[in-house]
Design an enzyme around this catalytic site. Sequence first.
Site, PDB file in Angstrom:
ATOM      1  N   ASP A  68      -6.723  -6.256  -1.518  1.00 46.88           N
ATOM      2  CA  ASP A  68      -5.458  -6.387  -2.035  1.00 46.88           C
ATOM      3  C   ASP A  68      -5.191  -7.448  -3.216  1.00 46.88           C
ATOM      4  O   ASP A  68      -4.057  -7.246  -3.961  1.00 46.88           O
ATOM      5  CB  ASP A  68      -4.662  -6.822  -0.591  1.00 46.88           C
ATOM      6  CG  ASP A  68      -4.714  -5.810   0.402  1.00 46.88           C
ATOM      7  OD1 ASP A  68      -4.896  -4.550  -0.042  1.00 46.88           O
ATOM      8  OD2 ASP A  68      -4.026  -5.930   1.574  1.00 46.88           O
ATOM      9  N   HIS A 123       0.725  -1.235   0.119  1.00 46.72           N
ATOM     10  CA  HIS A 123       0.121  -0.217  -0.025  1.00 46.72           C
ATOM     11  C   HIS A 123       0.987   1.299   0.035  1.00 46.72           C
ATOM     12  O   HIS A 123       1.751   1.215   0.484  1.00 46.72           O
ATOM     13  CB  HIS A 123      -0.741  -0.106   1.336  1.00 46.72           C
ATOM     14  CG  HIS A 123      -1.791  -1.075   1.492  1.00 46.72           C
ATOM     15  ND1 HIS A 123      -1.931  -1.785   2.636  1.00 46.72           N
ATOM     16  CD2 HIS A 123      -2.361  -2.074   0.416  1.00 46.72           C
ATOM     17  CE1 HIS A 123      -3.017  -2.801   2.356  1.00 46.72           C
ATOM     18  NE2 HIS A 123      -3.043  -2.761   1.259  1.00 46.72           N
ATOM     19  N   TYR A 136       1.688   1.732  13.596  1.00 46.42           N
ATOM     20  CA  TYR A 136       2.372   2.636  12.722  1.00 46.42           C
ATOM     21  C   TYR A 136       2.033   4.065  12.683  1.00 46.42           C
ATOM     22  O   TYR A 136       0.889   4.327  12.921  1.00 46.42           O
ATOM     23  CB  TYR A 136       2.352   2.234  11.207  1.00 46.42           C
ATOM     24  CG  TYR A 136       1.050   1.991  10.474  1.00 46.42           C
ATOM     25  CD1 TYR A 136       0.500   2.844   9.683  1.00 46.42           C
ATOM     26  CD2 TYR A 136       0.621   0.704  10.744  1.00 46.42           C
ATOM     27  CE1 TYR A 136      -0.736   2.386   9.252  1.00 46.42           C
ATOM     28  CE2 TYR A 136      -0.708   0.355  10.413  1.00 46.42           C
ATOM     29  CZ  TYR A 136      -1.276   1.019   9.404  1.00 46.42           C
ATOM     30  OH  TYR A 136      -2.478   0.833   8.838  1.00 46.42           O
ATOM     31  N   LYS A 150       6.090   6.871   7.486  1.00 45.28           N
ATOM     32  CA  LYS A 150       5.685   6.081   8.446  1.00 45.28           C
ATOM     33  C   LYS A 150       6.829   5.527   9.499  1.00 45.28           C
ATOM     34  O   LYS A 150       7.974   5.223   8.753  1.00 45.28           O
ATOM     35  CB  LYS A 150       4.721   4.893   7.758  1.00 45.28           C
ATOM     36  CG  LYS A 150       3.682   5.040   7.007  1.00 45.28           C
ATOM     37  CD  LYS A 150       3.123   3.584   6.510  1.00 45.28           C
ATOM     38  CE  LYS A 150       2.267   4.032   5.422  1.00 45.28           C
ATOM     39  NZ  LYS A 150       1.532   2.767   4.845  1.00 45.28           N
TER      40      LYS A 150
END
Length: 181
Positions: A170, A62, A132, A72
């Site tokens: 996904d 992603h 995250y 991140k």
Amino acid sequence: MNIIKTKFKDCLLIEPSFFDDSRGLFFETFKKNQLESALGFAIEFVQENTSISKKGVLRGLHFQKNTAAQAKLVTVQQGEVLDVVVDLRPKSETFKQHLKFILSDKNHNSLFIPKGMAHGFLALTDNTVFNYKCDNYYNPQMEAGIIFNDSDLEIEWDYPINDLIISKKDLLLPSLKSVIK
């Protein structure tokens, strides 16, 4: 903390220093000043997310596009993951390459992923708690991704393909060639 540069510019592996005594264990997971010093620029996290995954869950690859791009800082609170980053920055020397890391509640390592990277992970244990911090807010209109088994990326997930648990969303992600034109 020990901050280790990877072959991807600004992608950093962070190893904590442990303080262990009869009471237990203490370690720092994040120090803004040390991270910014290693990066050479300021970072301000504005959103924090947690996912909990079963063994075999693969999430990714992603990324957020354009003005919604996110840097991140990822870590595993419980369990173990195979973490994968793909460099999608066209001007980068490592463009279209990937790196893999094992992050776990045993090594307590964190990974700083700069903007311009696709990211995914495979949970190697049940009840994997993945955390995250992001420097930009999630924007569903800017959400993008690349299929986990893209033949151009040649990512070895080191896990039986038939045992992977992947969301329908996904599984429909496009190829790298479709994303990078």
